[in-house]
Design an enzyme around this catalytic site. Sequence first.
Site, short mmCIF file in Angstrom:
data_model
loop_
_atom_site.label_atom_id
_atom_site.label_comp_id
_atom_site.label_asym_id
_atom_site.label_seq_id
_atom_site.Cartn_x
_atom_site.Cartn_y
_atom_site.Cartn_z
N HIS A 66 75.99 77.55 -23.67
CA HIS A 66 76.49 76.57 -22.70
C HIS A 66 78.02 76.53 -22.64
CE1 HIS A 66 75.56 73.57 -19.82
NE2 HIS A 66 74.43 73.20 -20.35
N ARG A 67 78.69 77.24 -23.54
CA ARG A 67 80.15 77.33 -23.44
C ARG A 67 80.55 78.17 -22.24
NH1 ARG A 67 81.50 79.60 -29.32
NH2 ARG A 67 79.77 80.94 -28.63
#
Length: 451
Positions: A422-423
């Site tokens: 999700h970064r």
Amino acid sequence: MHDDGHVLEFRLPDLGEGLTDAELLSWSVDVGDTVELNQTIAEVETAKAVVALPSPFSGQVVELLARPGDTVPVGAPLIRVRTGRAAPPAAETPGPGENGRTSVLVGYGPEDEGISRRRRPTPTAEPIAAAENPPPVRAEPMTARAAATPAARKLAKELGIDLWYVAGSGPGGAVTVEDVRGAVPVSQPRTLATRADETTAPVPPTVTDQHAGLIRPAAREERTPISGIRKRTAAAMVASARTIPQASAFVAVDFTASMELLDHLRSTASFAGLTLTPLSLVAKAVIAAIAEFPGINTAWDEANQEIITRHYVNLGIAVATERGLLVPNLKEAQSLSLRDLCREIGWLAETARAGSATPVDLRGGTFTITNVGVFGVDTGVPLVNPGEAAILCLGSIRKRPWIFRDELAVRWVTTLGVSFDHRMVDGELGARFLAAVAGLLEDPLTLLSRS
């Protein structure tokens, strides 16, 4: 190599980028043996593969500096050999190449040598026949791990043959495939009392091995040391869970048109002799979707606080093997046709299961596909491999009730799942990528039109 008069020391070489150590599996030579240049002297297992170590010089073995089961760091001494000649000048010792990397002594050369695709032969199954003159059988088990080639170990496990009782005819007494094929069942059991240091231990009950006619100790529990690939895989997955903020998305897919296309292609001359599976078509759809959403094919550079976007696809295919999960990858997969993908996926899976995948095959992946459907599982939540941004999971493909053109019908249906870092990948990008893969598989003619 270290010069000590006429005695030369061989140290564990660089076995591939990022590999700092290896586990010594077995020696093919012993103290006092004569070795020839490039003769296999030992087998080691890294996080990537089993590697046979060739001797860089000839002479007589003076000392073995590690024992089977030891974890040996790169650069640590392994063996000393008396050559009967002066040591070579320093200039002859392998050193850094033009790119600054240390020359790779064993295995497969620098990483960039493995980028170009090889023309690989189609693996063929060879029937197992008994040898006309079977090799002698050891009357007593060895006191150390039997030296054997990876192929011999694999075949012995399949046949239920105990390598402790098979005499080897290979270099240094190593057991070969031919030795295993010619082995005969033996009646002498190997019990805990066989070893000198365990003569006082009680002998456990025994059971008969129906496959090989061997008698083995019965056990209520079994302990398996964690080493090699399983040890590194465990560490990588722990790192994945701890350091990567992961999210997942799922979609059910009408796979009927894809199944019909696969049935048609199998009957064509272009795919004659190839095993065309749904995984090949899914791989083609993933590559096409990556071209549309390149943000899914990225890596996180923590040191420089940058996101690296790759404009090439090294497509990893997760393969379950006896030694643990391996993920060989297809280099430059974006340039492969469906036929090429079919052939290359089959080849990589075969070599991974046989234990002959190279470090080059196993490193440098940018996106991974795991297929849990082959085990009858509908879906799963895979962990992202460190160094990648996402992984796609293919579930089982079954006939199920489905609303098709406003009517209830029986269709081929599967579930696709994607886990992502999700970064780099937000929910929108992950969902759009997954929907694109699903859409291509529901209308695969559109996919082939992009080739």
